[in-house]
Every structure is written in C-alpha cells, then in structure tokens.
Design an enzyme around this catalytic site. Sequence first.
Site, PDB file in Angstrom:
ATOM      1  N   ARG A 183      -6.759  18.388   1.358  1.00  0.00           N
ATOM      2  CA  ARG A 183      -7.578  18.781   0.089  1.00  0.00           C
ATOM      3  C   ARG A 183      -9.120  19.418   0.704  1.00  0.00           C
ATOM      4  O   ARG A 183      -9.379  19.103   1.815  1.00  0.00           O
ATOM      5  CB  ARG A 183      -7.930  17.289  -0.531  1.00  0.00           C
ATOM      6  CG  ARG A 183      -6.922  16.704  -1.565  1.00  0.00           C
ATOM      7  CD  ARG A 183      -6.922  15.123  -1.621  1.00  0.00           C
ATOM      8  NE  ARG A 183      -6.648  14.322  -0.551  1.00  0.00           N
ATOM      9  CZ  ARG A 183      -7.161  13.274  -0.469  1.00  0.00           C
ATOM     10  NH1 ARG A 183      -7.867  12.315  -1.445  1.00  0.00           N
ATOM     11  NH2 ARG A 183      -6.590  12.269   0.357  1.00  0.00           N
TER      12      ARG A 183
ATOM     13  N   ASN B 260       0.926  -1.053   0.066  1.00  0.00           N
ATOM     14  CA  ASN B 260      -0.001  -0.172  -0.114  1.00  0.00           C
ATOM     15  C   ASN B 260       0.975   1.196   0.146  1.00  0.00           C
ATOM     16  O   ASN B 260       1.303   1.553   1.032  1.00  0.00           O
ATOM     17  CB  ASN B 260      -1.012   0.082   1.189  1.00  0.00           C
ATOM     18  CG  ASN B 260      -1.874   1.045   1.332  1.00  0.00           C
ATOM     19  OD1 ASN B 260      -1.773   2.082   0.461  1.00  0.00           O
ATOM     20  ND2 ASN B 260      -2.787   0.995   2.090  1.00  0.00           N
TER      21      ASN B 260
ATOM     22  N   GLU C 151      -7.458  -2.383   5.136  1.00  0.00           N
ATOM     23  CA  GLU C 151      -7.301  -2.547   3.909  1.00  0.00           C
ATOM     24  C   GLU C 151      -6.374  -3.496   3.303  1.00  0.00           C
ATOM     25  O   GLU C 151      -6.882  -4.133   2.191  1.00  0.00           O
ATOM     26  CB  GLU C 151      -6.890  -1.027   3.376  1.00  0.00           C
ATOM     27  CG  GLU C 151      -8.003   0.062   3.552  1.00  0.00           C
ATOM     28  CD  GLU C 151      -7.340   1.486   3.219  1.00  0.00           C
ATOM     29  OE1 GLU C 151      -7.892   2.400   2.745  1.00  0.00           O
ATOM     30  OE2 GLU C 151      -6.396   1.711   4.046  1.00  0.00           O
TER      31      GLU C 151
ATOM     32  N   ASP D 138      -2.624  17.878  10.099  1.00  0.00           N
ATOM     33  CA  ASP D 138      -2.845  16.640  10.977  1.00  0.00           C
ATOM     34  C   ASP D 138      -3.879  16.981  12.109  1.00  0.00           C
ATOM     35  O   ASP D 138      -3.623  18.218  13.010  1.00  0.00           O
ATOM     36  CB  ASP D 138      -1.492  16.426  11.712  1.00  0.00           C
ATOM     37  CG  ASP D 138      -1.477  14.684  12.353  1.00  0.00           C
ATOM     38  OD1 ASP D 138      -2.366  14.743  13.376  1.00  0.00           O
ATOM     39  OD2 ASP D 138      -0.628  14.058  12.184  1.00  0.00           O
TER      40      ASP D 138
ATOM     41  N   ARG E  53      -2.815  -1.872  -3.466  1.00  0.00           N
ATOM     42  CA  ARG E  53      -3.924  -0.959  -3.400  1.00  0.00           C
ATOM     43  C   ARG E  53      -3.623   0.029  -4.480  1.00  0.00           C
ATOM     44  O   ARG E  53      -2.413   0.432  -4.670  1.00  0.00           O
ATOM     45  CB  ARG E  53      -3.925  -0.168  -2.144  1.00  0.00           C
ATOM     46  CG  ARG E  53      -4.879   0.787  -2.327  1.00  0.00           C
ATOM     47  CD  ARG E  53      -4.591   1.727  -1.142  1.00  0.00           C
ATOM     48  NE  ARG E  53      -5.654   2.803  -1.016  1.00  0.00           N
ATOM     49  CZ  ARG E  53      -5.473   3.845  -0.446  1.00  0.00           C
ATOM     50  NH1 ARG E  53      -4.143   4.342   0.267  1.00  0.00           N
ATOM     51  NH2 ARG E  53      -6.452   4.789  -0.349  1.00  0.00           N
TER      52      ARG E  53
ATOM     53  N   LEU F 224     -12.554   8.453   8.353  1.00  0.00           N
ATOM     54  CA  LEU F 224     -11.982   9.557   8.574  1.00  0.00           C
ATOM     55  C   LEU F 224     -10.446   9.749   8.965  1.00  0.00           C
ATOM     56  O   LEU F 224     -10.121   9.280   9.979  1.00  0.00           O
ATOM     57  CB  LEU F 224     -12.615  10.429  10.057  1.00  0.00           C
ATOM     58  CG  LEU F 224     -14.334  10.582   9.821  1.00  0.00           C
ATOM     59  CD1 LEU F 224     -14.691  11.085  11.141  1.00  0.00           C
ATOM     60  CD2 LEU F 224     -14.733  11.164   8.561  1.00  0.00           C
ATOM     61  N   GLY F 225      -9.715  10.034   8.083  1.00  0.00           N
ATOM     62  CA  GLY F 225      -8.157  10.246   8.120  1.00  0.00           C
ATOM     63  C   GLY F 225      -7.843  11.334   7.552  1.00  0.00           C
ATOM     64  O   GLY F 225      -8.309  12.484   7.404  1.00  0.00           O
ATOM     65  N   SER F 226      -6.256  11.420   6.989  1.00  0.00           N
ATOM     66  CA  SER F 226      -5.794  12.376   6.106  1.00  0.00           C
ATOM     67  C   SER F 226      -6.594  12.533   4.994  1.00  0.00           C
ATOM     68  O   SER F 226      -6.894  13.621   4.620  1.00  0.00           O
ATOM     69  CB  SER F 226      -4.458  12.150   5.979  1.00  0.00           C
ATOM     70  OG  SER F 226      -3.934  13.224   5.316  1.00  0.00           O
ATOM     71  N   GLY F 227      -7.084  11.444   4.390  1.00  0.00           N
ATOM     72  CA  GLY F 227      -8.196  11.368   3.448  1.00  0.00           C
ATOM     73  C   GLY F 227      -9.144  10.897   4.032  1.00  0.00           C
ATOM     74  O   GLY F 227      -9.410  10.238   4.888  1.00  0.00           O
TER      75      GLY F 227
ATOM     76  N   HIS G 112     -11.957   5.279  -1.218  1.00  0.00           N
ATOM     77  CA  HIS G 112     -11.921   4.396  -0.040  1.00  0.00           C
ATOM     78  C   HIS G 112     -12.700   3.005   0.154  1.00  0.00           C
ATOM     79  O   HIS G 112     -12.914   2.412   1.295  1.00  0.00           O
ATOM     80  CB  HIS G 112     -12.188   5.107   1.066  1.00  0.00           C
ATOM     81  CG  HIS G 112     -11.389   6.359   1.409  1.00  0.00           C
ATOM     82  ND1 HIS G 112     -11.841   7.722   1.793  1.00  0.00           N
ATOM     83  CD2 HIS G 112      -9.960   6.477   1.565  1.00  0.00           C
ATOM     84  CE1 HIS G 112     -10.911   8.294   1.810  1.00  0.00           C
ATOM     85  NE2 HIS G 112      -9.686   7.767   1.732  1.00  0.00           N
TER      86      HIS G 112
ATOM     87  N   ARG H 241      -4.210  15.790  15.089  1.00  0.00           N
ATOM     88  CA  ARG H 241      -3.893  15.786  16.209  1.00  0.00           C
ATOM     89  C   ARG H 241      -3.201  17.154  16.706  1.00  0.00           C
ATOM     90  O   ARG H 241      -3.311  17.705  17.840  1.00  0.00           O
ATOM     91  CB  ARG H 241      -3.037  14.840  16.631  1.00  0.00           C
ATOM     92  CG  ARG H 241      -3.572  13.407  16.483  1.00  0.00           C
ATOM     93  CD  ARG H 241      -2.402  12.269  16.247  1.00  0.00           C
ATOM     94  NE  ARG H 241      -1.749  12.255  14.833  1.00  0.00           N
ATOM     95  CZ  ARG H 241      -0.831  11.547  14.450  1.00  0.00           C
ATOM     96  NH1 ARG H 241      -0.541  10.389  14.961  1.00  0.00           N
ATOM     97  NH2 ARG H 241      -0.187  11.586  13.157  1.00  0.00           N
TER      98      ARG H 241
END
Length: 394
Positions: free
Chosen positions: A239, A8, A377, A281, A91, A207-210, A179, A283
């Site tokens: 994005r 990946n 994934e 990020d 992927r 829900l992540g960076s993408g 996704h 966080r």
Amino acid sequence: MDALLVVNAGSSSLKFQVFGITDQGLERQIKGQIGGIGTRPRLQAKAADGTILIDKSYDADVVGDLPAAIAAARDWLMTLEGFTLRAVGHRVVHGGPDYAAPVLIDATVLDRLASYQDLAPLHQPNNLAPIRQAMAINPDVPQVACFDTAFHHGHPEEVNCYAMPRSFYEDGVRRYGFHGLSYEYISERLRDVAPAVAGGRVIVAHLGSGASMCALRDGHSIESTMGFTALDGLPMGTRPGQLDPGVVLYLILQRGMSAQAVSDLLYHEAGLKGLSGVSNDMRDLLASADAHAKLAIDHFVYRAGLNVGMLAAALRGIDALVFTAGVGENSAQIRARIAENIAWLGAELDPAANEAGATLISTPSSRVALYVIPTDEELMIARHTLALLKTRAA
C-alpha cells in the site's frame, strides 16, 4: 479448563491462540497459525512451554483459501482435550463510526460490519469469514468483535474531520486510525516497561507489512497516521501510504482505469512492492543489491521520520518513541536509520543495545527515549473478550 479462542484472520494467514481462564486471569495455552494459504499452507502450533503440538503442511489445492484454512484449524482444535470453550474473540479491522468498544456479535452486528468491507478490503472480509463459520457451527458460543479502530475513538472533531462538506462527516467519512489493538497493548505495557514515560508524550511506530504510527498522551491516542481507510500514512508492503487524491483522479480520468483496477493497484501492487519491483518484504529489500530496493527502503525511512515530526507536533513534544511489529521489533537497521532521521528531536541511539535487540535502545543522554516492545494483539483481544463475558454474567 475454561478457555477463550482468539482468531486473527488475514489474507494469507490465520493466526489463533487459546487462553485458559484462571482465578489469576488469562494464561496462554496454545499459539498457532496457518500460513502460506493457497501457496504453501502449513499449520503450526506450540504450547506455552514451546512444545510443538502440530507442524503439518498441506497441498495448495487442499488449503487454497481462508475458509479451507479455517476448517483445517477447526478440525485440529477440536481434537484438543481439557478445554471448555467459553467464547471466541476476533480481530476486526474496521468498526466504522458505530463501534467504539468490543461488542458481542449477532446477525445485525455482522451485517453492519460487512458494510465496511470496501473501507478495508484487505482485512474486513477475512476478519468476518471465521465469525460466520463459528456462528454457524457453534451458535451458543459467544463471538466477540474487537476493533482496530476503537482505540482511536474520542479524538476531537477537528482531528478526525476532512475539509469537506459537513454531510460527508455525518455519513462517516472521517479519519478513524487503525492498528488500535496493537497501540492499546503497547500503551498498557509501557506502564511496566517504562513507567516514567508511560504517562507522557509517546509515539508508537507499528512497522510491519501494514505500517502506521500513533501519538499517545497519557496512554490515550490523540493522533494517528492512518485515516478513513488503511491506505493512508506510511508506505507499506503493498500500500502506498499518503497519496494525493489527484493521483486517483488522474488514473481514472486520464489513464482510463476502472475503480476496481485502481483499488487493486493501491491495495495489492503499490507500496514497497511497487516501488522496488523486488518484494513487499523488508527482509528481502535489505538483502537485495537492486537500486530500486534501496530506493524503497530510503523512501520508507524518510516517510517514517517525516511522520514522527508530524506526530511530535500534535503532541507538542516527544518523550519516547516505541518500535513494534515485525519490522520494528526485528530490524535493527531500520530502527537505526529512523533514529538517525529524528536526531534533530534529541534522539540518540545506542548502537550496541539496538543490535542486541534490547528493550531500551537509546543512550542515557538521549532526550527522546527509544524502546523496542513486542506487540501482542491476541492478548489484547483475549482481555477484551473476557471482560465482556464478565459484564454479561454480572
């Protein structure tokens, strides 16, 4: 032991896993990655029992790009003994209109996938790079592409089309969704975790960076927040998410920006990073006292709630919401704020369960069940790769 390698590849990291093929199915043997490519490269890998197999840092000029990272990971993987590599599963983010299922890769397939690079410039070139290297080094080992778009194939035309002349749809200008490997895994996992809702109306929030969301009915995708490219829908790390196309026209015609400059802006400098001016990020934003960091979080939460409402309309109701991926799995604060925004749908959060990271985080009286389910994934890719191998052998 016969084994599958799953790769990946992203823009700044290369994740890989080794799965053993047994009579009982797949057994995860090794999980690793090279992160910080070009900045602070670090190769880490663990065995299934948690034993650290390697933890090695590199100079940035030694592992300065993805090809160098692939070479470093390959060199280490080749030192492993006891595995006979039967196939490599990859992927691939965009399968376009042609690929609705995993496919064995040859030169023709690779060229076709390369034609979609402009539709996923953050991902597609990086997804294809390790495939090219693997085919050159081990031409006899099957390479299998598994697509993030494939899970969303089969939507009715009225769901996937844009209100544009018919010729554009026929040329592939349509909504694809992304996704999909994550959503497919969650769809299958729900059968074990929550069988009572698995066949119902479920929204999954990756829900992540993408970031995106998908509406599932009876485990099948019926709608997604992403469209022709991975720019649409929710705001993401870099994005913007949903954007009036007139903004793009304005940037080109009035601001004099080139198409490439607009592409760089929308893929690399927008989203939480652009809005906050602090970080991409979540966080970092949650830890920041900066007012613009707060604005970025507020915008993300607002748009998430808005998109849940849209997908609930597509489903004509909602039985459950599942949080997954980096932010969804790990940020109790973001989960709580999104749950608050959809209280009108009948969602009622259990604060203690949410803070504890429980699987079920809604109260018994909640009309919408709220879950936290880690995605996988790589396991999904391994399953698809093994199934394709068995089909070839039959």
